[in-house]
Design an enzyme around this catalytic site. Structure first.
Site, mmCIF file in Angstrom:
data_model
loop_
_atom_site.group_PDB
_atom_site.id
_atom_site.type_symbol
_atom_site.label_atom_id
_atom_site.label_comp_id
_atom_site.label_asym_id
_atom_site.label_seq_id
_atom_site.Cartn_x
_atom_site.Cartn_y
_atom_site.Cartn_z
ATOM 1 C CG ASP A 259 84.876 106.646 44.596
ATOM 2 O OD1 ASP A 259 83.646 106.813 44.496
ATOM 3 O OD2 ASP A 259 85.562 107.234 45.447
HETATM 4 C C1 NOJ Z 1 82.615 109.271 45.689
HETATM 5 C C2 NOJ Z 1 83.231 108.953 47.010
HETATM 6 O O1 NOJ Z 1 84.647 109.001 46.910
HETATM 7 C C3 NOJ Z 1 82.825 107.589 47.563
HETATM 8 O O2 NOJ Z 1 83.333 107.468 48.871
HETATM 9 C C4 NOJ Z 1 81.343 107.418 47.529
HETATM 10 O O3 NOJ Z 1 80.998 106.173 48.069
HETATM 11 C C5 NOJ Z 1 80.889 107.550 46.076
HETATM 12 N N1 NOJ Z 1 81.226 108.862 45.570
HETATM 13 C C6 NOJ Z 1 79.396 107.315 45.928
HETATM 14 O O4 NOJ Z 1 78.684 108.392 46.410
#
Ligand code: NOJ
Length: 728
Positions: free
Chosen positions: A271
């Site tokens: 993430d």
């Molecule tokens: C953070 C989020 O937790 C995740 O779900 C998402 O895919 C990413 N950012 C990318 O935007």
């Protein structure tokens, strides 16, 4: 599964091509393939990385996210193909969570349809639209089981139940990826957030997760596993720690469970900056060490952190990471690019003509409306003057439409609405005006979803007083749920509760249309207001979907996938709790309960009304004792006792009465949908086998244990008929 016409895992020809390509790559170019940066177009985390185009040109960044549209991505792809030494195509990712441009209901809402074909179709159409907009990869499905509605991301998942969440995970993977990933109407999917991100302490986003391995394996892991068994190509790590180890540096999760036990052969992406975050977690002394720990734990691609880019080469020199591990990660990523067909035609997803014809097409809008109305849950519908308030009586002439969400476009899109275009949203006001041309609809905003300003109360009350019926569209705006949107109070935000009470005081019948990204605590509303329609955030066609239900053009059929608590103090409250050694007994002080609130929820899991009435009778089991691997046939008759044709979702739960470890009081194991005409009855059958009764035993074996069971069937988790059987 077949990805891109090649079997993903092990097609010799493709393997040789990738190996030949890798033979030409420098270490820096290899690390570039392990790097994913956001474009400057959109920001979905705390940092922005300048100069991503320069990194693409130099081969130091092989993947981008938050860049979309056919034209923009074609130009970026051109840079990768024409201006880099080896011309390796970029992979474009984006958070296509519940639609790309045309937005469908938030996942929590759609799950309330209990309709797997619908869930699959939403994913398929979202993929079709996004792939026409230059995208290859969606960061979805999010399959985190969540039982704490304070956590804002509960909106993004499928609720509290592991079994149902696993079915939906499969539907989503199939919908996004189809049968052939090189088909330019499909997307590569990414199951997230691995693992147990949905259980942060106190419901505060990014907070600590700590649970037994038994709960992890039994409650939280199955939906990820279901997605992997369905062939999902990628997995995203989560921000949280688990048992003291951040998920992004957790070899138990990635090496032991994901790769060894489950045989996952796709690639793992972090993430957003979650490698870097292992430093504040207190697990790594600096980013360099975090990079070492992430790679060695099994992370292939670094999202946005630039840790691999900055430190991996040095870590190789110092023998802290093995070049063979880097090669393996590069191989996995290039293989996915092959599967997507990007080496055959890197521009296959960037076709402006296709984009024009696909975005907001009739197919998309029709589906948005259909998915919307199937997601709506009717919570309450009392009679006024001898007739249920809903559907709206044809005789109604004057409607007061009140509330900050009644003529609102963007908030109806809900959290994570990707490139959703708010100007295309059909509001409730617009839809009701279209649906009821002979009624007079007076709209008054009343207040906002955020401030305590009550200046609008006067006009709203005047509108109510002059009307036959009041419809109040209230709840949360789109920023009040989702990532980094945890709440400690779950009432109506801003001055909305005060507005509701003021309107109620006018004495006019009130219908609440509740729009939110989570269950709200609405005990006052339940006690006073005659009709409550929970619509969540339904997306582009929210207005028409809600109008269909209010007018009776569609008879609501949604069932809650998440328990509604009476107050925040009851949280976590979910249907498949344990019994305890002192189960509730009103007459005995020393039993498990509160002094100030009931143990029961306001609305239980599985609950949802219809305009008609369903009656369950004649629960029968084919046998009272079954052996291992023998079927138990469970039959039940459902009758429609009301005046409308309706669709019911019959739910089957079991309880294992005594185990080597204690078992929940109910576990969902099956459901069936039936459509019944007024006066019609149908007898339906379910089949249970000992495999359905498995759990992690005292010795952590996943198996069923002989003994006594209960089986329950009904229209929600609380209102059921029950019977007994034995597994021998
Ligand atoms: C953070 C989020 O937790 C995740 O779900 C998402 O895919 C990413 N950012 C990318 O935007």
């Amino acid at each position: 599964m077949v990805l891109g016409g090649i079997s993903l895992y092990g097609q010799e020809n493709v393997n040789r091509k990738i190996e030949a390509l890798m033979g030409k790559m420098t270490l820096e170019e290899k690390i570039g393939q392990l790097t994913l940066f956001t474009s400057g177009w959109d920001q979905t985390g705390p940092t922005l990385h300048d100069g991503y185009k320069e990194d693409v040109k130099s081969g130091r960044c092989g993947n981008l996210f938050n860049a979309h549209t056919a034209a923009y991505n074609r130009e970026l792809q051109r840079i990768a193909i024409e201006e880099t030494r080896l011309g390796i195509p970029l992979l474009f990712g984006y958070d296509v969570i519940h639609g790309y441009k045309t937005i469908f209901p938030i996942p929590l809402a759609e799950a309330c349809s209990w309709d797997m074909a619908l869930a699959e179709k939403s994913a398929h159409l979202a993929a079709k639209e996004a792939a026409a907009g230059g995208l290859h990869w969606t960061f979805n499905p999010m399959v985190d089981i969540a039982r704490d509605p304070r956590w804002g991301r509960i909106a993004e998942g499928t609720g509290e139940d592991t079994w149902l969440g696993s079915q939906i995970a499969v539907a989503k993977v199939k919908g996004y990826q189809g049968n052939d990933l090189s088909d330019p109407t499909t997307l590569l999917a990414c199951v997230k957030h691995f693992a147990a991100y949905g259980a942060p302490q106190a419901g505060r986003d990014y907070h600590t997760v700590d649970m037994s391995e038994r709960v992890l394996r039994e409650v939280y892991l199955p939906p990820y596993k279901a997605a992997i068994d369905a062939g999902v190509g990628t997995v995203m790590t989560s921000f949280n720690e688990l048992d003291g180890v951040p998920a992004t540096g957790n070899d138990f999760l990635m090496e032991q469970i994901l790769r060894k036990e489950w045989g996952f052969e796709g690639f793992v992406v972090t993430d957003y900056t979650s490698i870097n975050e292992m430093v504040p977690h207190g697990f790594s002394k600096d980013e360099k060490q975090a990079g070492e720990q992430a790679l060695n734990a099994g992370v292939d691609m670094d999202m946005q952190g630039a840790v691999y880019q900055s430190h991996l080469a040095q870590l190789v020199k110092e023998n802290k990471v093995k070049i063979t591990d880097i090669d393996q990660a590069v191989f996995r990523i290039l293989k996915m690019k092959y599967a997507l067909g990007l080496f055959d035609d890197p521009y296959r997803y960037s076709n402006e003509e296709r984009e024009k014809n696909t975005l907001f097409s009739k197919e998309m809008m029709d589906h948005a409306r259909e998915a919307g109305r199937k997601s709506i849950v009717l919570l309450k519908n009392e009679s006024i003057e001898g007739r249920p308030l809903l559907p709206l009586a044809k005789s109604i002439q004057k409607i007061a439409l009140i509330g900050p969400l009644a003529d609102n476009q963007e908030d109806l899109l809900g959290t994570w609405h990707a490139a959703g275009d708010a100007s295309k949203v059909v509001t409730l006001k617009q839809a009701l005006t279209d649906a009821l041309p002979n009624a007079t609809i007076t709209y008054s905003q009343g207040c906002s979803t955020e401030t305590d300003n009550r200046d609008g109360f006067g006009p709203a009350m005047d509108a109510a007083k002059a009307a036959d019926v009041v419809i109040m569209a209230i709840g949360e705006n789109y920023r009040q749920s989702g990532e980094a949107a945890s709440r400690s109070e779950l009432g109506l935000p801003g001055a909305q509760q005060a507005l509701l009470e003021a309107i109620y005081q006018t004495g006019k019948p009130v219908i609440v249309v509740l729009m939110a990204g989570r269950p709200l605590t609405i005990s006052w509303m339940h006690d006073h207001v005659p009709a409550i329609v929970n619509t969540w955030h339904l997306g582009t066609m929210a207005g028409p979907a809600i109008a269909d239900v209010l007018t009776g053009a569609y008879n609501p059929s949604g069932k809650l996938v998440i328990t509604f608590p009476r107050n925040v103090g009851q949280i976590p409250i979910y249907y498949n709790m344990k019994n305890t050694g002192r189960p509730f007994d009103a007459k005995n002080k020393y039993t498990s309960k509160y002094l100030d609130v009931d143990n029961t929820p306001l609305y239980p899991f599985g609950y949802g009304l219809s305009y008609t009435r369903f009656k369950y009778s004649n629960l029968k089991l084919s046998k009272s004792t079954i052996g291992f691997n023998e079927d138990l046939k469970v039959t039940i008759t459902i009758s429609n006792d009301g005046e409308y044709t309706g669709e019911e979702t019959a739910q089957l739960y079991i309880r294992d009465l005594v185990g080597s470890v204690t078992r929940p009081v109910k576990e969902l194991k099956a459901f069936q949908k039936v459509v019944l005409q007024p006066g019609e009855s149908k007898t339906i059958s379910f089949y249970l086998r000992s495999d359905d009764l498995r759990f992690y035993t005292r010795s952590m074996e996943y198996k069923a244990e002989a003994g006594d069971f209960k089986v329950f069937v009904g229209g929600d988790s609380a209102d059921v008929l029950e019977a007994d059987f034995e597994l021998k």
